[in-house]
Motif scaffolding. Structure first.
Motif, PDB file in Angstrom:
ATOM      1  N   SER A 131       0.832  -1.205   0.000  1.00 20.94           N
ATOM      2  CA  SER A 131       0.000   0.000   0.000  1.00 20.94           C
ATOM      3  C   SER A 131       0.865   1.253   0.000  1.00 20.94           C
ATOM      4  O   SER A 131       0.536   2.251  -0.633  1.00 20.94           O
ATOM      5  N   ASP A 158      -5.897  -1.195  -4.932  1.00 15.09           N
ATOM      6  CA  ASP A 158      -5.351  -1.879  -3.755  1.00 15.09           C
ATOM      7  C   ASP A 158      -6.384  -2.895  -3.277  1.00 15.09           C
ATOM      8  O   ASP A 158      -7.405  -2.528  -2.702  1.00 15.09           O
ATOM      9  N   GLU A 159      -6.099  -4.158  -3.524  1.00 11.95           N
ATOM     10  CA  GLU A 159      -7.008  -5.248  -3.174  1.00 11.95           C
ATOM     11  C   GLU A 159      -8.444  -4.929  -3.584  1.00 11.95           C
ATOM     12  O   GLU A 159      -9.356  -4.947  -2.750  1.00 11.95           O
TER      13      GLU A 159
HETATM   14 MG   LIG Z   1      -2.273  -2.610   2.182  1.00 11.83          MG
END
Ligand SMILES: [Mg+2]
Ligand SMILES: Nc1ncnc2c1ncn2[C@@H]1O[C@H](COP(=O)(O)OP(=O)(O)OP(=O)(O)O)[C@@H](O)[C@H]1O
Lengths: 236, 403
Positions: A50, A173-174
């Motif tokens: 991240s 992000d995911e």
């Molecule tokens: Mg993360």
């Protein structure tokens, strides 16, 4: 610097805190993403994924290193080389794991706002927003507020917003963590499609091993260091 | 797209309650200003309505509307003899608090000098002026007396024959008009026993003088009602009101009368000024202070409300920044909400005030100027109070959208 790269990072290092609490979240992370390339970034929790993505996204400047977007140096260490918020709204699309949407705007408005911030008129923005929602299969939910949408529907609206301005960089992000594997795969395929069609560079942080074949390149991150994945490199 | 309005629509209930709260607060600020205007208006209105050019009052006093003033009743005739005086009339004024039908009632008694003045000049809204020189009364509406109602004051019972509007003393009490002799009777009403004791005391004092043993008739005289005793002054007036004859200079007439050692002369404007800087001044300053305090409190409350509204939106603000919203958009959203709060609050204050102010015990007068001034103040505090929220919002990092 090569103009063929949508994204280029040069030795990004991020140090959080100082003294006893100092954490080096990212160590000289370098990566090049060509236009139209879709990259997966894997790695254990806390490895700095991240941190890397937000540095590339110009919202969490690195301690040192450069971020070059479309051949243009935008971040030199913590120093901005351009108006970052303007740059973000013109060239970047973001999708995160959750709470991506503004709660007081309905689905359509959430997409519209990104377009209107970029100077589109209300009617143009509205039409394009509806097209995108339609494309993502949530047009019937256009007037619903995020709290009335399922996780997957919210995520698709977020994707629509990220794509709205035809960005040259898409950072996720995911994005599929809240989706079932089928929906997750659909979203990943969508990224690939947009990247290939628009020539955008896409970086997706994911834990989802099942959809890796969608990606052009896979990187792994561990202890803040990025390297090409040893794991199954998809057949091209 | 108006983000401020969208956010409010999404949290409508809370915003509505908040706005109503702010509106009520502003209504009180508005009312305070109105009460202040009302006090001034009541004070000057009374002086204007009474309409005397000159007020001849007890030496060195500010006149009966401000303090106790006593002048002898024969002053009327002395004044009438001054060149340039068209008419002079007696003025009796005092405030009483009595009980009427089990309820306390405060009345400012105003004496009309019968028969020259029957109260035709009063702003009658019902009934008529006085028709006889005793036992009739013209009451202000605020006293809540009905036409034809009878009220006992002193030893006599008075009938309400007329009703006026907005005849209010500077203390906020309704004014009732009777003839001067009735007013004096009410003012100097003494219990029968007190009268008897006073006569006995007079007789006792008289017995101490040799002359009364030589002329017992004198002693008998002293026991008569005081009004029948030549050496005892009749009851006193509060002031003498002068109308200056046309073609004469009021200042000159005033100068002539003022040369007498026992009285002071005020012009109508003097009376207004004295009243405003005297008895009304404290009320004015107190209300002014309240207004300032309430305005500051309103500003603080609005700042806190806007700050918490902003805190609730921090994630959205971070998200907006993430997708590239410039600071102006975000600051604009908070500022617009502040202005909406202020403007709607002001509107509610005005609407509520229109309904509630007439129920207030004191007159509330909303002038255009005051309303405009408050509107400007509200706008200013809206802007100022949004600063705290804006400051907080601008410090939010887009990174926080992800957390
Ligand atoms: Mg993360
Ligand atoms: N704001 C911060 N202040 C201090 N340390 C931080 C901060 N943000 C992240 N870190 C630390 O930096 C390291 C990398 O964090 P990061 O969020 O980038 O990991 P991640 O790979 O995204 O993990 P996950 O898969 O769990 O999301 C972690 O050790 C984390 O504790």
């Amino acid at each position: 610097m090569n103009n063929d790269f949508a994204i280029e990072t040069v030795k990004l290092t991020k140090v959080y805190g100082s003294g006893n609490t100092e954490v080096v979240a990212m160590r000289e992370a370098s990566m090049r993403v060509r236009r139209g390339e879709v990259v997966a970034l894997l790695g254990p929790s806390g490895s700095g994924k991240s941190t890397f993505l937000t540095a590339v996204g110009l919202i969490n400047p690195p301690t040192s290193g450069q971020v070059v977007i479309g051949g243009r140096l935008v971040l030199d260490g913590p120093h901005a080389r351009t108006n970052l918020s303007k740059f973000r709204r013109q060239h970047m699309g973001f999708i995160f794991q959750k709470s991506n949407l503004i709660p007081f705007l309905n689905a359509c408005e959430n997409v519209q706002i990104a377009l209107q911030l970029n100077g589109r008129t209300r009617s143009v923005a509205r039409r394009r927003a509806m097209e995108l929602l339609d494309y993502l299969g949530v047009a019937d939910r256009a007037r619903n507020y995020p709290s009335m949408l399922s996780g997957g529907q919210q995520q698709r609206v977020a994707v629509a917003r990220a794509l709205a301005n035809q960005p040259s960089v898409i950072l996720a992000d995911e994005p599929t963590a809240a989706l079932d594997s089928h929906r997750g795969r659909q979203v990943m395929e969508l990224f690939a499609k947009v990247a290939h069609e628009n020539g955008a560079g896409v970086i997706v942080v994911t834990h989802d091993q099942r959809a890796l074949d969608v990606f052009d390149t896979i990187y792994e991150m561990e202890d803040g260091v990025i390297r090409p994945s040893q794991a199954a490199v998809p057949a091209e | 797209m108006n983000l401020a309005a969208k956010d409010i629509r999404h949290n409508l209930g809370r915003f509505a309650l908040t706005t109503i709260g702010v509106g009520m607060l502003l209504m009180i600020v508005m009312g305070m200003g109105g009460i202040y205007r009302g006090i001034i208006e009541d004070a000057t209105l009374l002086i204007d309505r009474i309409g005397a050019d000159l007020w001849v009052v007890q030496r060195d006093t500010r006149g009966p509307l401000a303090e106790v003033s006593r002048v002898p009743s024969n002053l009327v005739y002395r004044v009438a003899a001054v060149p340039g005086v068209a008419t002079s009339r007696e003025f009796v004024y005092h405030t009483i608090q009595r009980e009427h039908e089990g309820q306390p009632i405060r009345i400012s008694m105003l004496g009309l000098s019968w028969p020259t003045d029957k109260g035709e000049w009063l702003p009658l809204v019902a009934g008529r002026a006085l028709r006889q020189n005793h036992f009739e009364l013209i009451a202000d509406r605020s006293l809540k007396l009905q036409l034809g109602e009878r009220i006992k004051l002193g030893k006599e019972t008075y009938t309400v024959v007329g009703l006026t509007a907005n005849m209010i003393s500077s203390g906020g009490d309704g004014i009732a008009c009777v003839t001067t002799s009735d007013a004096v009777a009410i003012q100097f009403d003494v219990a029968g026993e007190a009268v008897r004791l006073e006569r006995e005391a007079r007789r006792a004092r008289g017995e101490r003088y040799d002359i009364t043993s030589q002329q017992p008739a004198l002693l008998e005289q002293s026991q008569k009602p005081s009004a029948e005793l030549p050496p005892i002054a009749p009851a006193q007036m509060s002031a003498v009101l002068v109308a200056v004859a046309p073609g004469h200079d009021a200042e000159q007439v005033a100068a002539t009368i003022a040369a007498w050692g026992d009285v002071t002369v005020h012009s109508r404007d003097d009376q207004c000024a004295l009243l405003l800087e005297g008895s009304v001044d404290k009320a004015r300053r107190q209300i002014g202070l309240f207004r300032v305090l309430l305005t500051v409190i309103a500003a603080i409350i609005m700042a806190l409300i806007l700050y918490t509204l902003t805190l609730d939106k921090l994630h959205s603000i971070a998200l907006l920044k993430l997708i590239g919203a410039p600071n102006t958009v975000i600051a604009g959203m908070i500022l617009q909400q502040a202005l909406m709060l202020g403007v709607l609050g002001y509107g509610i204050a005005y609407a509520l005030g229109q309904r509630l102010f007439p129920q207030f015990p004191r007159r509330v007068i909303l002038t255009q100027d005051d309303l405009l001034q408050l509107a400007v103040i509200v706008l200013v505090i809206s802007v100022l109070s949004s600063l705290l929220g804006i400051w907080k919002a601008l410090r939010v990092s887009p990174n926080e959208a992800i957390a």
